[in-house]
Design an enzyme around this catalytic site. Sequence first.
Site, PDB file in Angstrom:
ATOM      1  N   GLU A 271      13.089  42.637   6.203  1.00  0.00           N
ATOM      2  CA  GLU A 271      13.502  43.179   8.075  1.00  0.00           C
ATOM      3  C   GLU A 271      14.284  43.929   7.608  1.00  0.00           C
ATOM      4  OE1 GLU A 271      14.501  40.201  11.166  1.00  0.00           O
ATOM      5  OE2 GLU A 271      12.328  39.338  10.793  1.00  0.00           O
TER       6      GLU A 271
ATOM      7  N   GLU B 169       6.172  37.729   9.052  1.00  0.00           N
ATOM      8  CA  GLU B 169       6.185  36.654   9.939  1.00  0.00           C
ATOM      9  C   GLU B 169       5.861  36.784  11.357  1.00  0.00           C
ATOM     10  OE1 GLU B 169      10.397  36.615  10.425  1.00  0.00           O
ATOM     11  OE2 GLU B 169      10.697  36.713   8.358  1.00  0.00           O
TER      12      GLU B 169
END
Length: 275
Positions: free
Chosen positions: A85, A205
């Site tokens: 991320e 995710e």
Amino acid sequence: AVDTVDPELMGKTPIEAMDTIIETAGELGLKIMLDNHSRAADGYLNEGLWYTDGVSEEEWISDWEMMAQRYAGNDTVVAFDLNNEPHFEAGWGTGNESIDWNKAAERCAEAIHAINSDVLIVVEGVEAVNGEYYWWGGNLKGVRTAPISITHMDKLVYSAHEYGPEVYEQPWFTDASFPENMQAIWDEHFGFVMNENIGHVLIGEFGIRDASSNNGSMGVWFDSFLDYMSTDYSWTFWCLNPNSADTGGVLQDDWISTEQWKLDALAPYMSPMIP
């Protein structure tokens, strides 16, 4: 609750413990994607970039080179997710080498493949591209103008993270056109990579705690997203363990029983075991 360390791992260093986990996964026929989640322990919320004041880019690449060497020839370890991320100041295609995640990913990928050319390289998106914000790691819009270019392009996997209103109540979840508005949003931020055959996308995710939450919009989002991915996308579900504050897990709080409704929802989209 499980409050003791597995006796098999007692006295081992973290890397030795990981070796044991990887060995056991191999015996079970599972494949592993290693992920660099943060440099400092649990530092992922604060670390927007792939380097920090305490860990340089050179050290980050060197650590990945060590992993490439350690698991070379090990067919259980199939992929490296280079950095979890990228967000905050992380850019894509800005021309500023100190913040351009896409260029850092290329440098790291080439170093890894110089040692182990078998492993897949997973490159997540960023948060903001040209001032347009999306989920941390979920924005691949930069690929349109600055696609990743590495020697072993057949080993490249783009990745995005995608969540529903449980995690953050984004404006698109309360739009009058929800959930019909979601396809265009997904297409714009990562789906075009698949739609236009630019590359393959792994949804690294996505997850859910309670389908009835946020006035039911959470379950609507979840069903819509599964339908959108269909059987075209690769994905890994967040997460197995029950102690994720955002989504809970596939396992219940006893770490043994499963949330069967989650498995039932995912089952039609699961790939068969790798032989």
